[in-house]
Design a protein around this motif. Sequence first.
Motif, short mmCIF file in Angstrom:
data_model
loop_
_atom_site.label_atom_id
_atom_site.label_comp_id
_atom_site.label_asym_id
_atom_site.label_seq_id
_atom_site.Cartn_x
_atom_site.Cartn_y
_atom_site.Cartn_z
N VAL A 92 -86.79 13.66 -68.47
CA VAL A 92 -87.09 14.49 -67.29
C VAL A 92 -86.94 15.96 -67.70
CG1 VAL A 92 -86.35 15.10 -64.94
CG2 VAL A 92 -86.38 12.70 -65.65
N ASP A 198 -97.58 11.37 -59.34
CA ASP A 198 -96.52 10.36 -59.20
C ASP A 198 -95.31 10.70 -60.07
OD1 ASP A 198 -97.73 8.63 -57.43
OD2 ASP A 198 -97.76 6.90 -58.77
N ARG A 201 -93.26 16.97 -60.03
CA ARG A 201 -93.15 17.69 -58.75
C ARG A 201 -94.00 18.94 -58.87
NH1 ARG A 201 -87.56 15.94 -58.46
NH2 ARG A 201 -87.37 14.44 -56.76
P1 TMP Z 1 -85.43 13.17 -59.82
O1 TMP Z 1 -85.13 14.55 -59.30
O2 TMP Z 1 -85.56 12.15 -58.73
O3 TMP Z 1 -84.49 12.77 -60.91
O4 TMP Z 1 -86.88 13.24 -60.50
C1 TMP Z 1 -87.18 14.15 -61.52
C2 TMP Z 1 -88.66 14.06 -61.88
O5 TMP Z 1 -88.97 12.83 -62.51
C3 TMP Z 1 -89.61 14.14 -60.70
O6 TMP Z 1 -90.75 14.90 -61.10
C4 TMP Z 1 -90.02 12.74 -60.42
C5 TMP Z 1 -89.96 12.10 -61.78
N1 TMP Z 1 -89.53 10.71 -61.74
C6 TMP Z 1 -90.39 9.70 -62.13
O7 TMP Z 1 -91.54 9.96 -62.49
N2 TMP Z 1 -89.93 8.43 -62.11
C7 TMP Z 1 -88.68 8.10 -61.73
O8 TMP Z 1 -88.34 6.91 -61.75
C8 TMP Z 1 -87.80 9.15 -61.31
C9 TMP Z 1 -86.41 8.84 -60.86
C10 TMP Z 1 -88.26 10.43 -61.33
#
Ligand code: TMP
Length: 260
Positions: A92, A198, A201
């Motif tokens: 992330v 998906d 953000r």
């Molecule tokens: P979070 O703030 O929920 O940890 O998410 C961080 C970023 O990662 C956000 O852009 C969404 C993405 N994400 C996924 O693509 N798959 C996941 O399973 C999770 C938890 C987050």
Amino acid sequence: MKKGKKLYEGKAKIIFASSDKNLVIQHFKDDATAFNNQKKSNIEGKGILNNRISEHILSALKDVAIENHLVKRLNMREQLIELVDIIPIEFVIRNIATGSLTKRLGIEDGTILNKPLIEFCYKNDELGDPLVAKEHIDAFEWASVIEIDYITQQCLRINDFLLGMFKGIGIKLVDFKLEFGKRKSDGKIILADEISPDTCRLWDADTEKKLDKDRFRKDLGNIIEAYQEVARRLGILHEQISNVRPIKFPKPTAVKIKKK
Ligand code: TMP
Ligand code: ASP
């Protein structure tokens, strides 16, 4: 390319075999999940949009020498990809604090980070994709220290590129998630999975309106319209995308010009 048997079904995608042992077909479903599968829905047209958006982004990354699994898009919902052994870590990358980071550490939502922050999460829905340290990844042999360092560098390069790409179309890249895998044909670590609303953000640069899966997570509505907006700004919506409702544009506000 002949479609073979189903090899794996995830929450938003299905992987099918192909006639080439090193290549597989990635199918984008309309299913949406959040909070590790606790919230589920089907959003008509989402798979088509994510297929196109991810194709666009991964092709652009290939053009700047970021190796990834995309070979080519096959149709509205499918792309041909190189088979990889996925490293069970979600990488992330954050530019602005929001989501789980703000909840976990009490950081104020919207705080601009001085430099990109990279977090590692162990890919395991039952455990809720827990945050892990580099040392866990090494200790449990999910990847070696050298491999993690290489992937971290790739994440930063990808972030630099995507920040600029989205800035150019009036979108703030707040954070996103990447997955990497070892290519079956030669063992090289390459970018895999998808990059789409998906997994990112995306906030409108002027209004901070959310153009991503947070609209589903937070029940904000107009999910498809937001994904279409991203596709439209990326310049990939001119082709007729069936099954997707048209975009609702806000009415332009009239500007009165005073006569002297
Ligand atoms: P979070 O703030 O929920 O940890 O998410 C961080 C970023 O990662 C956000 O852009 C969404 C993405 N994400 C996924 O693509 N798959 C996941 O399973 C999770 C938890 C987050
Ligand atoms: N992808 C995860 C899930 O399906 C979490 C998320 O994106 O919020 O539950």
